[in-house]
Design an enzyme around this catalytic site. Structure first.
Site, mmCIF file in Angstrom:
data_model
loop_
_atom_site.group_PDB
_atom_site.id
_atom_site.type_symbol
_atom_site.label_atom_id
_atom_site.label_comp_id
_atom_site.label_asym_id
_atom_site.label_seq_id
_atom_site.Cartn_x
_atom_site.Cartn_y
_atom_site.Cartn_z
ATOM 1 C CD1 TRP A 1 2.790 0.111 -5.528
ATOM 2 C CD2 TRP A 1 0.802 0.405 -4.564
ATOM 3 N NE1 TRP A 1 2.296 -0.235 -6.627
ATOM 4 C CE2 TRP A 1 0.752 -0.055 -5.795
ATOM 5 C CE3 TRP A 1 -0.927 0.364 -4.528
ATOM 6 C CZ2 TRP A 1 -0.416 -0.970 -6.832
ATOM 7 C CZ3 TRP A 1 -1.488 -0.462 -5.120
ATOM 8 C CH2 TRP A 1 -1.945 -0.707 -6.048
ATOM 9 C CD GLU B 1 7.266 -5.906 -6.399
ATOM 10 O OE1 GLU B 1 6.675 -4.805 -5.101
ATOM 11 O OE2 GLU B 1 6.584 -6.674 -6.219
ATOM 12 C CB VAL C 1 -1.166 -3.710 1.745
ATOM 13 C CG1 VAL C 1 -1.654 -3.947 0.985
ATOM 14 C CG2 VAL C 1 0.776 -4.175 2.523
ATOM 15 C CG HIS D 1 -4.080 -7.882 -5.136
ATOM 16 N ND1 HIS D 1 -5.113 -7.998 -6.152
ATOM 17 C CD2 HIS D 1 -2.854 -8.117 -5.817
ATOM 18 C CE1 HIS D 1 -4.225 -8.505 -7.582
ATOM 19 N NE2 HIS D 1 -3.354 -8.126 -7.129
HETATM 20 N N1 RBF Z 1 1.779 -2.638 -2.521
HETATM 21 C C1 RBF Z 1 1.049 -1.612 -2.233
HETATM 22 O O1 RBF Z 1 2.617 -1.543 -1.271
HETATM 23 N N2 RBF Z 1 0.408 -0.813 -1.069
HETATM 24 C C2 RBF Z 1 -0.810 -1.560 -2.117
HETATM 25 O O2 RBF Z 1 -1.691 -1.340 -1.191
HETATM 26 C C3 RBF Z 1 -1.166 -2.154 -2.733
HETATM 27 N N3 RBF Z 1 -2.368 -2.935 -3.477
HETATM 28 C C4 RBF Z 1 -2.209 -3.822 -4.153
HETATM 29 C C5 RBF Z 1 -3.373 -4.075 -5.542
HETATM 30 C C6 RBF Z 1 -3.516 -4.587 -6.382
HETATM 31 C C7 RBF Z 1 -4.229 -4.875 -7.064
HETATM 32 C C8 RBF Z 1 -1.675 -4.897 -7.247
HETATM 33 C C9 RBF Z 1 -1.599 -5.567 -8.850
HETATM 34 C C10 RBF Z 1 -0.635 -4.672 -6.458
HETATM 35 C C11 RBF Z 1 -0.376 -3.979 -5.441
HETATM 36 N N4 RBF Z 1 0.737 -3.993 -4.774
HETATM 37 C C12 RBF Z 1 0.170 -2.932 -3.445
HETATM 38 C C13 RBF Z 1 1.273 -3.570 -5.693
HETATM 39 C C14 RBF Z 1 2.181 -4.826 -4.980
HETATM 40 O O3 RBF Z 1 2.866 -4.395 -3.799
HETATM 41 C C15 RBF Z 1 3.167 -5.408 -6.062
HETATM 42 O O4 RBF Z 1 4.007 -4.058 -6.362
HETATM 43 C C16 RBF Z 1 2.955 -5.881 -7.127
HETATM 44 O O5 RBF Z 1 2.668 -6.639 -7.162
HETATM 45 C C17 RBF Z 1 4.051 -6.740 -8.225
HETATM 46 O O6 RBF Z 1 4.919 -7.392 -7.516
#
Ligand code: RBF
Length: 159
Positions: A30, A66, A89, A96
């Site tokens: 991400w 993860e 993030v 979230h």
């Molecule tokens: N993962 C990140 O590493 N950074 C993010 O900013 C981030 N934002 C997310 C926002 C939403 C609404 C969702 C559902 C997931 C996000 N994730 C983000 C992914 C999260 O770390 C993870 O991979 C998923 O929720 C699957 O377990």
């Protein structure tokens, strides 16, 4: 006032040699442009501190959430001395951000205590993408570099 410590400008002569150590890197996909810059900074720094390329094991995970499972896997299945976890993030409109950041902070602490090995928290938690760029090779350094320095220091401490 005490000077803030920005380890991105590290003095290699003050850091133990990384040569004896095996290091795992777990990087979240991400915000990949940011996290891969962190990964590059961490990898290059480990090499410059003397870690052998064959002793660096890198795995990708889908998102920062993860990272905990990735770090646990790394410590169960490779004989690494420390794991560096890298993610980014960015605050959105929903909660979230809070859930992910808190889960990762607690998760990585638990993995570290469970395995009795250093797990390095290289998670950017920013209000916007610019703040992330600033910390992934921009005006606030590269937190991947700092994570690598911390990993080698902690390996030496935990010997
Ligand atoms: N993962 C990140 O590493 N950074 C993010 O900013 C981030 N934002 C997310 C926002 C939403 C609404 C969702 C559902 C997931 C996000 N994730 C983000 C992914 C999260 O770390 C993870 O991979 C998923 O929720 C699957 O377990």
């Amino acid at each position: 006032m005490m000077k803030k410590t920005n380890l991105s400008d590290y003095d290699a002569t003050q850091i133990p040699s990384g040569k004896p150590y095996k290091i795992g890197i777990v990087v979240a996909d991400w915000n990949g442009e940011i996290t891969h810059a962190l990964q590059q900074g961490a990898h290059e720094t480990l090499i410059s501190l003397g870690v052998l390329p064959e002793n660096i094991n890198t795995k990708q995970v889908p998102g920062s959430y993860e990272l905990t499972t990735g770090a646990d896997w790394m410590l169960r299945h490779t004989n690494c001395d420390a794991v560096i976890c890298l993610g980014c993030v960015i605050q959105g409109e929903t909660r979230h951000f809070d859930f992910i950041c808190e889960a990762v902070a607690n998760g990585l602490t638990n993995v570290s205590l469970k395995h009795e090995k250093p797990v390095i928290f290289g998670l950017l938690t920013t209000n916007n993408i610019q703040q992330a760029y600033d910390r992934a090779g921009g005006k606030h350094g590269n937190k991947g570099i700092e994570a690598a320095v911390t990993a080698v220091k902690m390996c030496a401490l935990c010997e």
